[in-house]
Design an enzyme around this catalytic site. Structure first.
Site, PDB file in Angstrom:
ATOM      1  N   ASP A  50       0.840  -1.192   0.000  1.00  0.00           N
ATOM      2  CA  ASP A  50       0.000   0.000   0.000  1.00  0.00           C
ATOM      3  C   ASP A  50       0.883   1.254   0.000  1.00  0.00           C
ATOM      4  OD1 ASP A  50      -2.259   1.859   0.758  1.00  0.00           O
ATOM      5  OD2 ASP A  50      -3.303  -0.051   0.962  1.00  0.00           O
ATOM      6  N   HIS A 102      -3.767   6.144   3.198  1.00  0.00           N
ATOM      7  CA  HIS A 102      -4.519   4.959   2.798  1.00  0.00           C
ATOM      8  C   HIS A 102      -4.011   3.710   3.517  1.00  0.00           C
ATOM      9  CE1 HIS A 102      -5.865   1.695   0.100  1.00  0.00           C
ATOM     10  NE2 HIS A 102      -6.877   2.497  -0.196  1.00  0.00           N
ATOM     11  N   SER A 120     -11.191  -0.673  -0.747  1.00  0.00           N
ATOM     12  CA  SER A 120      -9.904  -0.642  -0.044  1.00  0.00           C
ATOM     13  C   SER A 120     -10.076  -0.908   1.446  1.00  0.00           C
ATOM     14  CB  SER A 120      -9.246   0.731  -0.219  1.00  0.00           C
ATOM     15  OG  SER A 120      -8.799   0.931  -1.522  1.00  0.00           O
TER      16      SER A 120
END
Length: 924
Positions: free
Chosen positions: A156, A206, A529
């Site tokens: 990620d 994220h 996600s």
């Protein structure tokens, strides 16, 4: 056979009547991934290019032997790549594709210091972490099962491991105990990575949010706890602060995570594909085959409708995770106050863009008092509207865009606007309209209280605060509109070869988790996600209970015990179950999977399409319990989804227009009822009959569940799907939107026939000054459905040059060859754009002259060696000429060393004098 995958730049567009904007991966010019037949010294391999190539990444791992290289002369890259592909030591070569930073919606953020109060708003919401209740994770916590001993690698944007809820440190003994930064902060996908050993995420968030979903520790002000807080995390950072990443670095990260001993690998990354043959997907499949489960988010392109599977989620044996919305909508709201007459109270809001709220204290005004008006503020305000510069304008969200509503308010002098939501929670609104100073959103309930007061003639004074510095509180709202149902953004399968995607779902809409400390420490985000890491954590919990790490076993367990739900769109439920290509097996029920004693041998069945119909299939039921169980099998149909809105439509319907029907397949089981003693298993034969009464020209995708009910109280389901129609018969090339345009024209307006384009001198199109003088053609190819191969032929319309006279015949077409970077392999539906400088795939340049381009797109399941297997169209005729080179520049070859000649004639041989005259007239 070695296949040279030459893919062109794919841009984010879906064509025709139900068009939606989607993201498709681009190609990094001159960059290629090479897979070796056998291991070899990568530095020695690169040295063979004599300085014409550099090493991007050494990709020699246990499961993949190869390298990523960058050709320095991008205009000669295709010619070099073609030569590399022919080397006996090379298995295959394919271009580096770039994938964007994962999509997610940041709904609100908050920090430790500002967590002064926790307040619950709306209905009967509780502070219990709802995603865990929805998936039975709470039962593991009650039993003290935390995923201890399991290593989960997160590929990620990195992880802010300094966050107190994420351990506060990195390395052995820490929660984030291993990993690497493959790129560095400044990496954007096009520049040089600067790898190091510190995978911290301070600038995106994220990966930090993902990590918290998996393993956040409970020492935080909001009571957030990861689903498997006992695991070890590995952080493999593949994104800088912005931009994208090449699939070469993704392949490297996956292999690094595998070799570091990861038990599970999770990645919330992807791009449009639909082909399991995609190189990145194939590498991830290889890791799963070697015993490590890989969960990948299904994608956030639900608006694109059916047949929009994402890579690497569409890889064989890779587990694709869909998203459902949280039954609770949490929001981290900034605190401010208001007064109705003399009574004061506080409220929460989310700042937007712009957000100059500091010190603003003004009365409210609203255009009407209808709190159900979806079009509230969409029309120009009446002439009786006062000057709104001294008010905060209150507008209900809905119908038209935020910008349109703001523009109408600003037209009457408004400088400040607050939107009240039409669904639970809040969101951050961007409305950069000249004259507007600040915008914000508030919960629906707050807005309705204010409107009621205004309607009663009361004065509502709002005292705003700076959203960046105001204290924040956690508000939880019931979500009766979409809670527990499939998120509208979750991407639909299946693949173009009718492989079932996704596998199952977890909550991904409205998820509260950790966020980098520099960005607020905590945040509410939405996306597949967010669903994917919860699935990874659940894998770890199931591993703890069952004592197995086998990917197939765990996927089968989670799929068979998942809970399918009804289809819901715009707040309205359908009477039918949501289609399998949207929800897979359904919402994961983790405890049921961990404790199941009945096991199925597969996670789903595909009967394929009409041409490749596989009506008879088998699966195995095993009783691993301690007593005999009698099983009864039945068929429960899910909604059949039409791919197209009408028989003549070219592009699949967007989600808004997907038509669902109750036409179900019929299934016969042999046997349909039977008993199994402890430790016994039985093969079940399924015979399918496709549903009737459907318009097969609209390519209906049918699906459903084989219900397996046991006398011990067990209730399992096996998802299945198929296509009632022929995928091969579907037109994949949208000829109407496949055209020739000017390279400088961003609108892709088609040019008229016989336009003359002026190209840079051969080999100089990468020189900015030269390119600015040129006027190059751009080929725009629109795929209505995916195509495994696009072929483009340059067809001469004169016989003036030797090259034209010696043109080859391919599929009945005279051709000088294909433009560089063609053919393009494994293309998703969408639009491809290619600016052409006259160069062919073999490195030569076509002579000046008159041409057309013939475009062929291979149909699904098509045989690339047969011309009838392609959709074909042609561009209008056009002419090209080249800018002359400077006196000090050496003239480069055009087509195999011959001079450039041009003719306005069609298919006739000219005299040398005529050709010379034509050539002189075209020189600048």
């Amino acid at each position: 056979m070695v296949r040279l995958d030459l893919a062109t730049v794919l841009l984010a567009v879906a064509a025709a009547v139900n068009a939606v904007q989607v993201d498709t991966p681009e190609v990094l010019p001159g960059a290629y991934i090479v897979e070796y037949e056998n291991d070899q010294d990568t530095n020695a391999f690169v040295r063979k290019f004599g300085g014409r190539a550099s090493l991007r990444k050494d990709l020699r791992f246990k499961l993949f032997k190869g390298a990523s290289i960058q050709f320095k002369d991008t205009k000669n890259a295709e010619e070099m790549a073609a030569k590399v592909a022919k080397l006996p030591t090379i298995k295959r070569i394919f271009p580096v594709r770039r994938y964007p930073i994962p999509q997610h919606d940041v709904l609100s953020t908050g920090d430790d210091a500002a967590a002064l109060v926790k307040r619950q708003l709306g209905g009967n919401a509780t502070n219990t972490f709802s995603p865990h209740l929805m998936t039975q994770v709470d039962k593991f916590k009650a039993a003290g099962i935390t995923g201890k001993g399991i290593k989960i690698a997160v590929i990620d944007t990195g992880i802010d491991y300094t966050h107190p809820a994420l351990g506060g440190c990195f390395g052995p003994g820490c929660l984030v105990s291993y990993g690497a930064d493959l790129v560095g902060d400044a990496f954007n996908g096009a520049n040089q990575p600067r790898p190091d050993n510190d995978p911290v995420d301070n600038c995106n968030g994220h990966g930090t949010h993902v990590a918290g979903i998996i393993a956040a520790q409970s020492n935080n002000p909001y009571g957030i706890v990861g689903a498997a807080e006992g695991v070890e995390l590995g952080a493999y950072r593949v994104f800088g602060c912005q931009g994208d990443v090449g699939n070469d670095l993704l392949i490297a990260a996956y292999n690094m995570a595998y070799e570091a001993g990861s038990d599970i690998i999770t990645a919330s990354i992807g791009g449009a594909s639909g082909w399991s043959e995609d190189p990145w997907a194939a590498v991830v499949s290889r890791i799963v085959e070697n015993g490590v489960p890989c969960v990948v988010s299904a994608g956030n392109d639900g608006a694109a409708g059916v047949f929009y599977a994402s890579t690497a989620a569409n890889g064989k044996q890779v587990t694709a995770i869909a998203s459902v919305d949280n039954v609770i909508t949490p929001a981290l709201l900034a605190n401010a106050t208001y007064q109705i007459d003399a009574k004061s109270d506080f409220f929460g809001f989310t700042g937007g863009d712009p957000q100059s709220w500091n010190g603003v204290s003004l009365p409210l005004w609203t255009v009407n008092y209808n709190t159900t008006d979806e079009a509230h503020g969409c029309d120009p305000y009446p002439a009786s509207t006062p000057n709104l510069s001294g008010y905060i304008v209150l507008i209900r969200r809905g119908s038209c865009t935020f910008v349109q509503k703001v523009e109408n308010a600003v037209a009457k002098g408004a400088r400040y606007v607050i939107f009240y939501n039409n669904v639970p929670g809040t969101l951050s609104v961007t409305a950069r309209v000249p004259g507007l100073s600040a915008v914000a959103t508030i919960p629906a309930g707050t807005g309705e209280v204010w409107v009621k007061a205004l309607e009663a003639g009361k004065r509502v004074l709002v005292n705003m605060a700076n959203p960046s510095t105001a204290p924040r509180f956690l508000a939880n709202f019931d979500n009766p509109t979409s809670g527990g149902y499939l998120s509208s953004f979750t991407s639909w399968g299946p693949t173009f070869e009718v492989e079932s995607k996704p596998q199952f779902s977890t909550p991904g809409g409205y998820i509260l988790s950790t966020y980098p400390r520099l960005l607020g420490s905590y945040g509410v985000l939405s996306g597949t996600s967010m669903a994917c890491p919860l699935a990874a954590a659940i894998y770890a919990l199931v591993m703890n209970v069952r004592g197995t790490k086998d990917p197939k076993t765990i996927e089968n367990l989670l799929s068979s015990t998942a809970k399918p739900n009804l289809f819901r769109r715009d707040g309205v439920s359908s009477p039918y179950l949501a289609p399998v290509p949207q929800q897979g097996g359904g919402l994961v029920q983790a405890w049921d999977a961990a404790k199941a004693t009945t096991l199925l041998s597969t996670s789903g069945l595909s009967f394929n399409d009409t041409d490749h119909f596989k009506p008879v299939q088998t699966f195995t039921i095993s009783n691993t319990g301690s007593s005999s169980v009698t099983y009864s099998l039945s068929n429960i149909g899910a909604a059949t989804a039409y791919t197209y809105s009408s028989p003549g439509a070219l592009t699949p319907a967007s989600l808004t227009n997907v038509e669902l029907t109750g036409n179900f397949a019929s299934l016969a089981f042999t046997p349909s009822t039977f008993s199994l003693g402890a430790g016994q298993r039985r093969i079940v034969t399924v015979k399918a009959t496709a549903p009737t009464g459907l318009d097969v020209k609209r390519l209906p995708v049918y699906s459903g569940y084989i219900a397996i009910n046991g006398s011990d109280g067990s209730a399992l389901s096996l998802p299945y799907l198929g296509v009632a129609g022929s995928l091969h018969s579907v037109v994949v090339l949208n000829s109407d939107n496949t055209l020739l345009a000017r390279a400088r024209d961003s609108t892709n307006s088609p040019v008229t026939a016989n336009l003359t384009f002026t190209l840079p001198p051969p080999g100089q199109s990468n020189i900015t000054a030269v390119r600015n003088r040129a006027d190059m053609p751009k080929l725009v190819v629109t795929l209505a459905m995916g195509s495994a191969m696009i072929r483009v032929d340059v067809v001469p319309l004169t016989n003036c040059s030797t090259a034209a006279q010696n043109a080859k015949i391919v599929f009945g077409t005279r051709t000088l060859g294909q433009p560089e970077e063609f053919p393009s392999w494994y293309n998703p539906r969408g639009t491809l754009q290619y600016a052409w400088d006259g160069r062919l795939a073999d490195g030569s340049y076509v002579p000046a002259g008159r041409y057309k381009l013939t475009v062929r797109a291979l149909r699904i399941f098509g045989d690339e060696s047969k011309p009838e297997e392609y959709d074909v169209t042609e561009t209008v005729p056009f002419r090209i000429r080249y800018l002359t080179e400077g006196k000090t520049q050496k003239r480069k070859r055009l087509v195999k060393g011959e001079r450039a000649l041009w003719s306005v004639g069609v298919e006739r041989r000219q005299t040398p004098e005529q050709c010379e005259a034509d050539e002189r007239s075209l020189k600048l």
